[in-house]
Design a protein around this motif. Structure first.
Motif, short mmCIF file in Angstrom:
data_model
loop_
_atom_site.label_atom_id
_atom_site.label_comp_id
_atom_site.label_asym_id
_atom_site.label_seq_id
_atom_site.Cartn_x
_atom_site.Cartn_y
_atom_site.Cartn_z
N LEU A 125 0.83 -1.20 0.00
CA LEU A 125 0.00 0.00 0.00
C LEU A 125 0.87 1.26 0.00
N ARG A 126 0.40 2.29 -0.69
CA ARG A 126 1.03 3.60 -0.59
C ARG A 126 0.52 4.27 0.68
N ILE A 127 1.42 4.92 1.43
CA ILE A 127 1.08 5.44 2.74
C ILE A 127 1.36 6.94 2.81
N GLY A 128 0.35 7.69 3.25
CA GLY A 128 0.53 9.11 3.47
C GLY A 128 0.12 9.49 4.87
N VAL A 129 0.76 10.50 5.43
CA VAL A 129 0.35 11.09 6.70
C VAL A 129 -0.15 12.49 6.39
N THR A 171 -4.42 16.96 -2.77
CA THR A 171 -2.95 17.02 -2.81
C THR A 171 -2.34 15.69 -2.38
N ALA A 172 -2.87 15.12 -1.30
CA ALA A 172 -2.35 13.85 -0.81
C ALA A 172 -2.54 12.73 -1.83
N GLY A 177 -0.37 9.18 -6.05
CA GLY A 177 -0.77 8.59 -7.31
C GLY A 177 -1.95 7.65 -7.14
N ALA A 178 -2.88 8.03 -6.27
CA ALA A 178 -4.02 7.17 -5.95
C ALA A 178 -5.33 7.89 -6.21
N GLY A 179 -6.36 7.12 -6.52
CA GLY A 179 -7.69 7.67 -6.68
C GLY A 179 -8.45 7.58 -5.36
#
Length: 231
Positions: A125-129, A171-172, A177-179
């Protein structure tokens, strides 16, 4: 649609600001007596409440409150006023306490923060904070080696937007690069973090409980949405 990316809130979700005796040892009330436990607890609540105004403010400080997570100077200004109105009688005492609030190394990770970040990364998984905040939280992760599992930090004061404004979620998502429909937002505020739903994201609410009381909430949230498999 399968989840391919996860956005995590910071305060009350991955980390929590908790205090011990050293936080309040120097604090007194207006009469010079040490603050009692009830007053200490209320101070911490007011400093970390994710949404909702905690004291009445004049016009100048109201503006600072509404824009505090976009400008570090306004954040400092309004929280010193909050502390003053909350019974901290001197600027010097308030500044000492405020400095700890904005020190990322003072924040405590939840017991399953490391496991959920590692597990999500291992799952591909791509992970953002994604945080409404006016100071750099990256050292809280780097000091524990957790930054290795985070692909993007999206901080309100750096990007010029605050949750629940769809702009900060967009923005996140763009950075990851996710929908929206393939992304899960995990946070402790229905009002702020739940704004991710406007872009089609799934949303999982976790309570901002003390770290000793919420030991598996993050893992449960991801498993409930099929983003992680149960062991």
């Amino acid at each position: 649609m399968a989840i391919t990316a996860v956005l995590f809130d910071f305060s009350g979700t991955l980390f929590r600001l908790e205090h011990d005796d050293t936080w309040v040892r120097h604090l007194t009330d207006a009469g010079g007596d040490p603050l009692d436990l009830e007053a200490q607890t209320e101070l911490m609540r007011r400093m970390t409440a994710p949404v909702g105004q905690v004291v009445d403010l004049d016009a100048e400080h109201q503006h600072a409150w509404e824009h505090r997570d976009l400008d570090p100077a306004l954040h400092t200004k309004v929280y010193l006023e909050v502390l003053r109105q909350s019974g901290v009688p001197t600027v010097e005492q308030a500044e000492v306490l405020y400095d700890r609030l904005v020190d990322p190394l003072e924040w405590t990770p939840y017991p399953d923060t490391e496991a959920v970040l590692k597990g999500a990364a291992a799952h591909g998984l791509r992970i953002g904070v994604l945080s409404n905040i006016a100071f750099d939280i990256r050292p809280a992760f780097a000091s524990r080696g957790l930054d290795a599992y985070v692909d993007e930090f999206v901080l309100s004061y750096e990007v010029g937007a605050i949750k629940p404004d769809p702009a900060i979620f967009r923005t996140a998502l763009d950075r990851l690069g996710a929908g929206g429909p393939e992304t899960l937002m995990v946070g402790d505020s229905e009002e702020a973090d739940g704004g991710a739903r406007a872009l089609g994201c799934a949303f999982a609410l976790v309570p901002p409980a003390p770290t000793a009381e919420r030991t598996g909430g993050l893992l449960a949230a991801l498993r409930e949405h099929g983003a992680l498999r149960a062991p």
